[in-house]
Design a protein around this motif. Structure first.
Motif, mmCIF file in Angstrom:
data_model
loop_
_atom_site.group_PDB
_atom_site.id
_atom_site.type_symbol
_atom_site.label_atom_id
_atom_site.label_comp_id
_atom_site.label_asym_id
_atom_site.label_seq_id
_atom_site.Cartn_x
_atom_site.Cartn_y
_atom_site.Cartn_z
ATOM 1 N N VAL A 1 0.972 -1.248 0.019
ATOM 2 C CA VAL A 1 -0.036 -0.083 0.072
ATOM 3 C C VAL A 1 0.957 1.352 -0.005
ATOM 4 N N LEU B 1 -1.728 0.927 -6.002
ATOM 5 C CA LEU B 1 -0.756 0.040 -5.075
ATOM 6 C C LEU B 1 0.442 0.224 -5.551
ATOM 7 N N LEU C 1 -6.377 0.820 4.049
ATOM 8 C CA LEU C 1 -6.676 0.678 2.776
ATOM 9 C C LEU C 1 -8.122 1.325 2.567
#
Ligand code: HEM
Length: 433
Positions: free
Chosen positions: A397, A424, A406
């Motif tokens: 992440v 990502l 997230l």
């Protein structure tokens, strides 16, 4: 055989095919024929109280997640079958696997039509497509072409090279971007891959017969009961893009998102991919062995409609009632699923439930006569892309976020998409060139 996972859909796609649109259209259309004032003496399904003229619209409007709102209304007023009046249009909402089975199996024929809605009427030139065509001779003919010719196993297989090329291009682009250490926008990338595959499958640029060729051949040979006009070719082609791209992208982005926030699942899926393709390249022949990755997907909801009076659970359903099968709620029924909100792919390991429309507790592609014909076409792209991205990259992440942090906000629309694109950071595995 691919089998689907509840977890992927737990955050995904309840495609209540734009309830928002339906609401707007409902307010706009003053179609007297559609007016379905229930006749006195009918035993209608229960539902929330209604205001004059607008019916139940006020109970849905302002809710950014109508699929959740429908679930809470159903819990309170009609757990299996609930009546809703949206302006002048009568709806029933189906919220349990048992009631879904009634609509999509026991009474499938009675509920096999689609409502006449303004947007698809305009978009597809009087519903000259498959998905929005009312039940009848035209739909039967086009559905048959869809199932036997456009989306048959053989046809999907014939596009294998197209998929492998497009996904390999994707891997190359991500590998280049990986050198910068920046996050990549996986949502846009998946959307581009799906568009490219769909466009090549529809218009060719490959030795295989493409989907438009199939329709043009029928037009030229005049071998069908209802002639294939240019409008039909345009409508069906447009539908390939509209029905396929958002749904497949949505399935992909939620599956990736769920794996990122559940690292043990990600690890297991990644180990499996890297073990199956240990010789160094991902191809479709090996995909069948990826049992753990066999968890996909998405739920769409195109309303159905009964072209004749019907009964359901001893309730009378007046003609032209629109039927919303709330697959989002059904796929989370706690009577069938332990911890339905949890991302837990192992629940599918015994293979007793799949998404092919016979287990009504899990119907991301619908069921019965109007079940999604594009299922294999879509899953072929989604699975190959996932396998390739797991095989070639580790995924992190962005630094300002934790895995747990997230963003998983849903955005209601034609598909229950992520509100924000999935970004990502790819890290190329060292042992791969
Ligand atoms: C993850 C991807 C997808 C999901 C979850 C999905 C789901 C669905 C669902 C739930 C229905 C309604 C079924 C019913 O009324 O019982 C449907 C219908 C349909 N889908 Fe899909 N779909 C997907 C991908 C695709 C693709 C890639 C195509 C074509 C390229 C496609 C073409 C259609 C068509 C033409 C219909 C209408 C069938 C009819 O009314 O006879 N879908 N889909």
């Amino acid at each position: 055989m691919i089998s689907c996972s509840l977890e992927a859909i737990n955050n995904i796609p309840c495609l209540l095919l734009t309830l928002a649109t339906i609401l707007t259209v409902t307010l706009l259309i003053r179609n007297k024929q559609q007016r379905s004032k229930p006749a006195a003496g009918l035993n209608l399904p229960p539902g929330p109280w209604q205001l004059p003229i607008i019916g139940n619209i006020h109970q849905l409007i302002g809710h950014r997640q109508p699929h959740r709102r429908l679930r809470s209304l159903a819990h309170k007023y009609g757990p299996d079958v609930m009546s809703l009046q949206l302006g002048e249009l009568s709806y029933i909402v189906i919220s349990t696997p048992e009631a879904a089975q009634q609509v999509m199996k026991t009474h499938d024929l009675e509920f096999a039509s689609r409502p006449s809605l303004l947007a698809p009427n305009v978009l597809f030139n009087g519903c000259k497509d498959i998905a929005f065509a009312p039940y009848g001779e035209y739909w039967r003919q086009m559905r048959k072409i869809g199932v036997l010719e456009l989306f048959s196993g053989k046809r999907v297989q014939s596009f294998r090279r197209v998929r492998e090329e497009e996904v390999s291009n994707l891997v190359d682009s991500i590998a280049l971007l990986a050198e910068t250490g920046e996050a990549v926008d996986l949502t846009s990338m998946m959307s581009a891959v799906t568009s490219a595959v769909t466009s090549r499958a529809a218009f060719g640029k490959a030795p295989e017969e493409d989907m438009v060729d199939v329709l043009l051949n029928h037009q030229e040979n005049q071998d069908l009961g209802i002639p294939i006009t240019d409008e039909v070719i345009k409508g069906v082609t447009l539908e390939l893009f509209l029905a396929g791209i958002d749904t497949s992208t949505t399935a992909f982005e939620w599956i990736m998102s769920e794996m990122i926030v559940n690292p043990t699942v990600l690890k297991r899926a990644q180990e499996e991919v890297r073990q199956v393709f240990a010789d160094g390249s991902v191809d479709e022949a090996g995909l069948r062995q990826l049992k753990y990755l066999d968890m996909v997907i998405s739920e769409v909801l195109l309303p159905r409609e009964n072209a004749e009076k019907a009964t359901l659970d001893a309730y009378d359903i007046p003609i032209n009632t629109k039927v919303i099968v709330n697959a989002w709620t059904i796929n989370r029924d706690s009577r069938y699923w332990t911890e339905p909100e949890k991302f837990y792919p192992e629940r599918f390991m015994d293979g007793s439930v799949d998404y092919r429309g016979t287990h009504f507790q899990f119907i991301p592609f619908g069921a019965g006569r109007r079940m999604c014909p594009g299922m294999s076409f879509s899953l072929a792209i989604v699975k190959l892309t996932l396998a390739s991205l797991l095989f070639h990259f580790r995924w992190r992440v962005p630094t300002e976020m934790t895995r747990e942090g997230l963003d998983m906000t849903e955005c209601f629309g034609a598909a229950l998409r992520r509100k924000n694109a999935l970004r990502l950071i790819p890290v190329l595995f060292d042992d791969i060139a």
